[in-house]
Design a protein around this motif. Structure first.
Motif, PDB file in Angstrom:
ATOM      1  N   GLN A 169      62.106  66.685   1.770  1.00 48.78           N
ATOM      2  CA  GLN A 169      62.852  65.892   0.782  1.00 48.78           C
ATOM      3  C   GLN A 169      62.503  64.421   0.650  1.00 48.78           C
ATOM      4  O   GLN A 169      62.590  63.784  -0.330  1.00 48.78           O
ATOM      5  N   PHE A 170      61.850  63.892   1.523  1.00 50.67           N
ATOM      6  CA  PHE A 170      61.123  62.505   1.638  1.00 50.67           C
ATOM      7  C   PHE A 170      59.663  62.782   1.468  1.00 50.67           C
ATOM      8  O   PHE A 170      58.964  63.094   2.412  1.00 50.67           O
ATOM      9  N   VAL A 171      58.848  62.495   0.192  1.00 50.26           N
ATOM     10  CA  VAL A 171      57.521  62.854   0.048  1.00 50.26           C
ATOM     11  C   VAL A 171      56.919  61.785   0.294  1.00 50.26           C
ATOM     12  O   VAL A 171      56.975  60.579  -0.469  1.00 50.26           O
ATOM     13  N   PRO A 172      56.007  61.264   1.272  1.00 45.09           N
ATOM     14  CA  PRO A 172      55.093  60.154   1.485  1.00 45.09           C
ATOM     15  C   PRO A 172      54.129  60.002   0.659  1.00 45.09           C
ATOM     16  O   PRO A 172      53.661  60.904  -0.169  1.00 45.09           O
ATOM     17  N   LYS A 173      53.844  58.682   0.309  1.00 46.82           N
ATOM     18  CA  LYS A 173      52.692  58.361  -0.550  1.00 46.82           C
ATOM     19  C   LYS A 173      51.243  58.773  -0.006  1.00 46.82           C
ATOM     20  O   LYS A 173      51.156  58.286   1.128  1.00 46.82           O
ATOM     21  N   LEU A 174      50.387  59.392  -0.724  1.00 48.22           N
ATOM     22  CA  LEU A 174      49.237  59.931  -0.080  1.00 48.22           C
ATOM     23  C   LEU A 174      48.209  58.612  -0.083  1.00 48.22           C
ATOM     24  O   LEU A 174      48.186  57.878  -1.193  1.00 48.22           O
ATOM     25  N   PRO A 175      47.314  58.458   0.794  1.00 54.14           N
ATOM     26  CA  PRO A 175      47.173  59.205   1.980  1.00 54.14           C
ATOM     27  C   PRO A 175      48.136  58.715   2.934  1.00 54.14           C
ATOM     28  O   PRO A 175      48.436  57.500   2.963  1.00 54.14           O
ATOM     29  N   PHE A 176      48.094  59.341   4.118  1.00 57.05           N
ATOM     30  CA  PHE A 176      49.376  59.127   5.109  1.00 57.05           C
ATOM     31  C   PHE A 176      48.825  59.864   6.573  1.00 57.05           C
ATOM     32  O   PHE A 176      48.307  60.814   6.329  1.00 57.05           O
ATOM     33  N   VAL A 177      49.391  59.274   7.562  1.00 61.26           N
ATOM     34  CA  VAL A 177      49.288  59.891   8.832  1.00 61.26           C
ATOM     35  C   VAL A 177      50.432  60.594   9.340  1.00 61.26           C
ATOM     36  O   VAL A 177      51.384  59.711   9.390  1.00 61.26           O
ATOM     37  N   PRO A 178      50.571  61.830   9.148  1.00 69.53           N
ATOM     38  CA  PRO A 178      51.921  62.467   9.713  1.00 69.53           C
ATOM     39  C   PRO A 178      52.192  62.484  11.367  1.00 69.53           C
ATOM     40  O   PRO A 178      51.427  61.711  12.122  1.00 69.53           O
ATOM     41  N   GLY A 179      53.343  62.976  11.569  1.00 73.94           N
ATOM     42  CA  GLY A 179      53.688  62.975  13.114  1.00 73.94           C
ATOM     43  C   GLY A 179      54.744  61.929  13.557  1.00 73.94           C
ATOM     44  O   GLY A 179      54.618  60.866  13.322  1.00 73.94           O
ATOM     45  N   LYS A 180      56.005  62.552  13.857  1.00 74.31           N
ATOM     46  CA  LYS A 180      56.952  61.999  14.141  1.00 74.31           C
ATOM     47  C   LYS A 180      57.222  61.617  15.453  1.00 74.31           C
ATOM     48  O   LYS A 180      56.877  62.482  16.403  1.00 74.31           O
ATOM     49  N   LEU A 181      57.971  60.557  15.875  1.00 72.63           N
ATOM     50  CA  LEU A 181      58.383  60.120  17.216  1.00 72.63           C
ATOM     51  C   LEU A 181      57.427  60.352  18.403  1.00 72.63           C
ATOM     52  O   LEU A 181      57.508  61.030  19.218  1.00 72.63           O
ATOM     53  N   PRO A 182      56.123  59.656  18.210  1.00 72.34           N
ATOM     54  CA  PRO A 182      55.233  59.532  19.351  1.00 72.34           C
ATOM     55  C   PRO A 182      55.813  58.545  20.553  1.00 72.34           C
ATOM     56  O   PRO A 182      56.552  57.781  20.249  1.00 72.34           O
ATOM     57  N   ALA A 183      55.225  59.060  21.683  1.00 67.74           N
ATOM     58  CA  ALA A 183      55.420  58.524  22.956  1.00 67.74           C
ATOM     59  C   ALA A 183      54.170  57.702  23.323  1.00 67.74           C
ATOM     60  O   ALA A 183      53.119  58.222  23.262  1.00 67.74           O
ATOM     61  N   GLY A 184      54.186  56.493  23.775  1.00 68.89           N
ATOM     62  CA  GLY A 184      52.990  55.963  24.454  1.00 68.89           C
ATOM     63  C   GLY A 184      53.297  54.461  25.199  1.00 68.89           C
ATOM     64  O   GLY A 184      54.529  54.394  25.600  1.00 68.89           O
ATOM     65  N   ILE A 185      52.553  53.697  25.415  1.00 68.37           N
ATOM     66  CA  ILE A 185      52.448  52.381  25.890  1.00 68.37           C
ATOM     67  C   ILE A 185      52.474  51.243  25.073  1.00 68.37           C
ATOM     68  O   ILE A 185      51.421  51.205  24.064  1.00 68.37           O
ATOM     69  N   VAL A 186      53.353  50.397  25.018  1.00 74.29           N
ATOM     70  CA  VAL A 186      53.208  49.055  24.368  1.00 74.29           C
ATOM     71  C   VAL A 186      52.077  48.316  24.792  1.00 74.29           C
ATOM     72  O   VAL A 186      51.824  47.937  25.884  1.00 74.29           O
ATOM     73  N   SER A 187      50.980  47.993  23.746  1.00 76.27           N
ATOM     74  CA  SER A 187      49.839  47.422  23.963  1.00 76.27           C
ATOM     75  C   SER A 187      49.911  45.900  23.375  1.00 76.27           C
ATOM     76  O   SER A 187      48.959  45.235  23.991  1.00 76.27           O
ATOM     77  N   ALA A 188      50.678  45.702  22.383  1.00 81.21           N
ATOM     78  CA  ALA A 188      50.695  44.473  21.913  1.00 81.21           C
ATOM     79  C   ALA A 188      52.142  43.890  21.380  1.00 81.21           C
ATOM     80  O   ALA A 188      52.690  45.060  20.962  1.00 81.21           O
ATOM     81  N   ILE A 189      52.210  42.757  21.404  1.00 81.83           N
ATOM     82  CA  ILE A 189      53.885  42.505  21.162  1.00 81.83           C
ATOM     83  C   ILE A 189      53.489  41.174  19.894  1.00 81.83           C
ATOM     84  O   ILE A 189      52.758  40.284  20.071  1.00 81.83           O
ATOM     85  N   GLY A 190      54.223  41.368  18.794  1.00 81.71           N
ATOM     86  CA  GLY A 190      54.384  40.447  17.803  1.00 81.71           C
ATOM     87  C   GLY A 190      55.032  39.223  18.170  1.00 81.71           C
ATOM     88  O   GLY A 190      55.855  38.990  19.007  1.00 81.71           O
ATOM     89  N   ALA A 191      54.684  38.095  17.484  1.00 84.56           N
ATOM     90  CA  ALA A 191      55.210  36.783  18.168  1.00 84.56           C
ATOM     91  C   ALA A 191      56.708  36.621  18.089  1.00 84.56           C
ATOM     92  O   ALA A 191      57.271  35.916  18.579  1.00 84.56           O
TER      93      ALA A 191
END
Length: 332
Positions: free
Chosen positions: A52-74
């Motif tokens: 129902q929500f069609v992303p604009k091409l091109p795009f990277v799919p995959g929802k709710l990844p898990a991982g490690i915070v590697s950088a923090i914005g100011a």
């Protein structure tokens, strides 16, 4: 970084794995090095251009990844480099890195692996909102879970048992009976039985002494929905989660009127956007029950990032029991 790209809508075979520049997080974002992302049926709709929500091409799919915070914005507060998180990202999960807002990061329990987090992501929050929010499930009630051997179905069985409901698991493949019983199902309903329109209600009534199902969770739609409506108990609730069978059903409203039933829908991504605090409450509950041992992801098959297309093909063909998780890096 490496990422899976959709450059034209289509099946899993159209996906490409590419080497691209790392994302550039803004001052209000964090970078997350992805360790695991769950494969979900919705990915097939997104990559096929039928969601129902069609992303604009091109795009990277995959929802709710898990991982490690590697950088923090100011401008970011409350997170630190090295934090282990489940993200609520709507896309970008099939990659080695993703930039997200800090509000989209949920700290993981120390005991939870990244694979378990990814396996629970999306499936378990969908099941929780369907059962606890839309259906308002209560201890002692009977829940009929259609498509019970799928990711959302298995999650719904476990969550329903945690909250004291009796679960009837609807499956079409008898080979998956052990899988749903291991998740906690009390009884099996055969969705491949002849004359489903009659047989589903007959089975449910037999298993409930004629009472019917107080709650029906339906990710299938089509003929399964048509049959399940007739198995709902008086003042029961039916929650529409999806249409995996392919047909969007219609409803004869006399069923709703005569039995005082409720039919509602669940689009879980709207909760992430519109009610983020309720989504956090959901995961607080899920993580608490994980740490207690009451919730555990079903058997999980892990694929490397470069085989994301194969993972989604097997998901589409229902060729893997339990959950599928994609891991771009060796550490899980």
């Amino acid at each position: 970084m490496h990422a899976v790209y959709v450059r034209r809508f289509g099946g899993p075979e159209t996906l490409t794995v590419e080497s691209v520049p790392d994302p550039e997080p803004t001052a209000d974002q964090v970078m997350v090095d992805i360790r695991a992302t769950g494969a979900n049926f919705v990915d097939l709709l997104v990559t096929g251009g039928t969601y129902q929500f069609v992303p604009k091409l091109p795009f990277v799919p995959g929802k709710l990844p898990a991982g490690i915070v590697s950088a923090i914005g100011a401008n970011v507060r409350g997170l630190a480099v090295g934090d282990r998180v489940l993200t609520l990202a709507e896309q970008g999960g099939y990659a080695t890195k993703v930039a997200v807002a800090p509000a989209a990061c949920l700290p993981l329990p120390d005991s939870m692996t990244f694979v378990d987090a990814a396996a629970m992501g999306l499936a378990y929050d969908t099941a929780w909102f369907a059962l606890c929010d839309r259906a308002r499930g209560k201890a002692g009630e009977v829940a009929l879970v259609l498509g019970a051997s799928g990711g959302v179905g298995l999650a719904a069985i476990q969550i329903a048992k945690v909250y004291g409901l009796r679960v009837l698991a609807g499956i079409s493949n008898p080979d998956k009976a052990d899988l749903v019983r291991a998740a906690g199902a009390d009884e099996i309903v055969d969705l491949a039985a002849n004359n489903l329109h009659e047989s589903l209600r007959q089975q449910v009534h037999r298993l409930t002494g004629g009472h019917g199902a107080d709650i029906v969770l339906d990710p299938l739609g089509g003929d399964f929905f048509d049959a399940a409506v007739r198995a709902v108990a008086w003042c029961g609730r039916l929650v529409i989660i999806g249409f995996a069978s392919g047909r969007i059903p219609t409803l004869k409203m006399n069923y709703v009127l005569l039995k005082n039933i409720e039919v509602s829908g669940l689009q879980v991504s709207d909760y992430r956007k519109r009610r983020p605090e309720q989504m956090r409450q959901c995961y607080t509950e899920l993580f608490r029950h994980y740490e207690s041992g009451a919730l555990r992801p079903p058997p999980t098959t892990v694929f490397p990032l470069e085989k994301t297309g194969e993972a989604l093909r097997l998901l589409r063909d229902r060729a893997v029991m339990g959950r599928i998780v994609v891991t771009p890096q060796s550490e899980t």
